[in-house]
Enzyme design. Structure first.
Site, short mmCIF file in Angstrom:
data_model
loop_
_atom_site.label_atom_id
_atom_site.label_comp_id
_atom_site.label_asym_id
_atom_site.label_seq_id
_atom_site.Cartn_x
_atom_site.Cartn_y
_atom_site.Cartn_z
N ASP A 7 0.87 -1.20 0.00
CA ASP A 7 0.00 0.00 0.00
C ASP A 7 0.90 1.24 0.00
O ASP A 7 2.09 1.17 0.33
CB ASP A 7 -0.93 0.03 1.22
CG ASP A 7 -1.90 1.22 1.18
OD1 ASP A 7 -2.42 1.54 0.08
OD2 ASP A 7 -2.15 1.85 2.23
N SER A 8 0.29 2.37 -0.35
CA SER A 8 1.02 3.63 -0.31
C SER A 8 1.39 3.98 1.14
O SER A 8 2.37 4.67 1.37
CB SER A 8 0.13 4.74 -0.86
OG SER A 8 -1.07 4.79 -0.11
N TYR A 39 -1.19 8.47 -2.46
CA TYR A 39 -1.21 8.26 -3.91
C TYR A 39 -2.45 8.89 -4.54
O TYR A 39 -2.45 9.21 -5.72
CB TYR A 39 -1.25 6.75 -4.22
CG TYR A 39 0.07 6.02 -4.20
CD1 TYR A 39 1.22 6.56 -3.65
CD2 TYR A 39 0.15 4.73 -4.75
CE1 TYR A 39 2.41 5.85 -3.64
CE2 TYR A 39 1.33 4.03 -4.75
CZ TYR A 39 2.47 4.57 -4.20
OH TYR A 39 3.64 3.87 -4.19
N GLY A 40 -3.51 9.00 -3.74
CA GLY A 40 -4.84 9.34 -4.27
C GLY A 40 -4.96 10.70 -4.93
O GLY A 40 -5.94 10.96 -5.61
N CYS A 69 -4.30 -1.64 -2.21
CA CYS A 69 -4.51 -0.21 -2.43
C CYS A 69 -5.33 -0.08 -3.72
O CYS A 69 -4.90 -0.56 -4.78
CB CYS A 69 -3.16 0.47 -2.59
SG CYS A 69 -3.26 2.22 -3.05
N ASN A 70 -6.49 0.53 -3.60
CA ASN A 70 -7.37 0.66 -4.78
C ASN A 70 -6.77 1.61 -5.81
O ASN A 70 -6.91 1.41 -7.01
CB ASN A 70 -8.74 1.19 -4.36
CG ASN A 70 -9.46 0.18 -3.53
OD1 ASN A 70 -10.20 -0.63 -4.05
ND2 ASN A 70 -9.22 0.17 -2.23
N THR A 71 -6.10 2.66 -5.31
CA THR A 71 -5.53 3.65 -6.22
C THR A 71 -4.46 2.98 -7.07
O THR A 71 -4.43 3.15 -8.30
CB THR A 71 -4.95 4.82 -5.41
OG1 THR A 71 -5.93 5.24 -4.45
CG2 THR A 71 -4.61 5.99 -6.30
N CYS A 193 -11.38 2.27 -0.80
CA CYS A 193 -10.04 2.70 -0.40
C CYS A 193 -9.71 1.91 0.85
O CYS A 193 -10.56 1.83 1.76
CB CYS A 193 -10.01 4.20 -0.11
SG CYS A 193 -8.46 4.76 0.65
N THR A 194 -8.52 1.32 0.91
CA THR A 194 -8.23 0.43 2.03
C THR A 194 -8.04 1.18 3.36
O THR A 194 -7.98 0.55 4.41
CB THR A 194 -6.99 -0.44 1.72
OG1 THR A 194 -5.91 0.41 1.32
CG2 THR A 194 -7.30 -1.43 0.62
N HIS A 195 -7.97 2.49 3.31
CA HIS A 195 -7.96 3.26 4.56
C HIS A 195 -9.36 3.33 5.20
O HIS A 195 -9.49 3.52 6.40
CB HIS A 195 -7.51 4.70 4.31
CG HIS A 195 -6.04 4.87 4.14
ND1 HIS A 195 -5.37 4.46 3.02
CD2 HIS A 195 -5.09 5.41 4.97
CE1 HIS A 195 -4.08 4.76 3.15
NE2 HIS A 195 -3.89 5.33 4.32
N1 DGL Z 1 -5.27 3.13 0.57
C1 DGL Z 1 -5.23 3.60 -0.78
C2 DGL Z 1 -6.41 3.05 -1.57
O1 DGL Z 1 -6.91 1.99 -1.27
C3 DGL Z 1 -5.17 5.08 -1.01
C4 DGL Z 1 -4.31 5.86 -0.14
C5 DGL Z 1 -3.61 6.99 -0.83
O2 DGL Z 1 -4.24 7.93 -1.31
O3 DGL Z 1 -2.39 6.88 -0.85
O4 DGL Z 1 -6.84 3.68 -2.53
#
Ligand code: DGL
Length: 268
Positions: A7-8, A39-40, A69-71, A193-195
């Site tokens: 993940d980021s 990353y988003g 990480c979805n992004t 988003c995994t957050h």
């Molecule tokens: N956790 C990341 C996701 O699932 C995004 C976090 C980021 O913006 O870096 O998209």
């Protein structure tokens, strides 16, 4: 060799946590590209380059890497798979398992798209994931007649990474209100988003009990358990490490606060 989780930053820990609970005998490493998070808000090109470089580094110790990480999945997964991965290596994302769960499909079910139980889906994700339209594209391969309204949740990843719960709650309420102006009555909401599982309760409160909130961690864990059953050679044989491109001390502290259990990161 261990199974790598990427993940980021800290968000992928929600997936790593579910994986370690679901598959306690598999060694899962974790790579946080904290130096370049979030990353988003980056361009697709940028996210692709960062993800590709990190995954190449992870292949030294992992045959299988999960982009938690979805992004990164939206920007890089298809491109990396199309460019071809080295012999014996695999990279998987978190998008497809979630869409398979939403469309009631089993792993690798490639039958033509069909009508499914949900009609109105709200997608909450980072600005980059929303802009990529990867969710809508993957969904269209599997389902017909589903309306998707996407809400880019600017600021939420930063608030979560900073541990600012009050700001995160306020942002969730504002983003849900913005979504409702476009789609007043969604049947399901996808936390893309995994957050966001860390604020899943805030989303459920803001959306109300009638909206089914899908968050990825358990869905991805179930799907990976199924994958490893079919490919036992990919389970690895140990040597799990937690690494970060950021400051290991700060990242360890935040990660421990995040998952409420002691976690120690080392430098990448
Ligand atoms: N956790 C990341 C996701 O699932 C995004 C976090 C980021 O913006 O870096 O998209």
């Amino acid at each position: 060799m261990s199974v790598g989780v990427f993940d980021s930053g800290l968000g992928g820990l929600t997936v790593w946590d579910a994986l370690t609970r679901r598959l306690p005998d598999v060694a899962f490493s974790y790579y946080a590209d904290s130096a370049h998070a979030p990353y988003g808000t980056r361009t697709m090109e940028d996210v692709h380059g960062l993800t590709r470089d990190a995954v190449h580094a992870m292949w030294e110790t992992s045959d299988l890497v999960v982009l938690a990480c979805n992004t990164a999945s939206a920007a890089a997964l298809r491109r990396m798979q199309e460019a071809g991965v080295p012999e014996g290596k695999r990279v998987l994302g978190v998008f497809v398992p979630m869409i398979e769960a939403l469309t009631e499909r089993g792993w690798g079910d490639n039958t033509p798209p069909r009508e499914v139980g949900v009609r109105q889906v709200a997608l909450f994700a980072t600005p980059a994931t929303v802009a990529s339209r990867a969710f809508q594209r993957e969904l269209a391969f599997r389902a017909i007649g589903v309306d998707v309204e996407a809400q880019a949740c600017g600021g939420l990843v930063d608030a979560i990474e900073d541990g600012d719960e009050a700001l995160a709650e306020a942002l969730v309420q504002a983003h849900v209100a913005a979504l409702r102006r476009k789609m007043p009555a969604p049947d399901a909401a996808v936390l893309g988003c995994t957050h966001y599982p860390l604020v899943a309760e805030a989303f459920q409160r803001a959306l109300g009990p009638e909206v089914r909130v899908l968050s990825q961690a358990d869905i991805v864990a179930e799907s990976l358990a199924d994958y490893l059953e079919r490919r036992p050679g990919m389970r690895g044989d140990g040597g799990a490490r937690m690494v970060t491109t950021g400051d290991p001390e700060t990242v360890s502290q935040r990660a421990t606060q995040f998952l409420k259990r002691p976690l120690r990161f080392e430098g990448a």
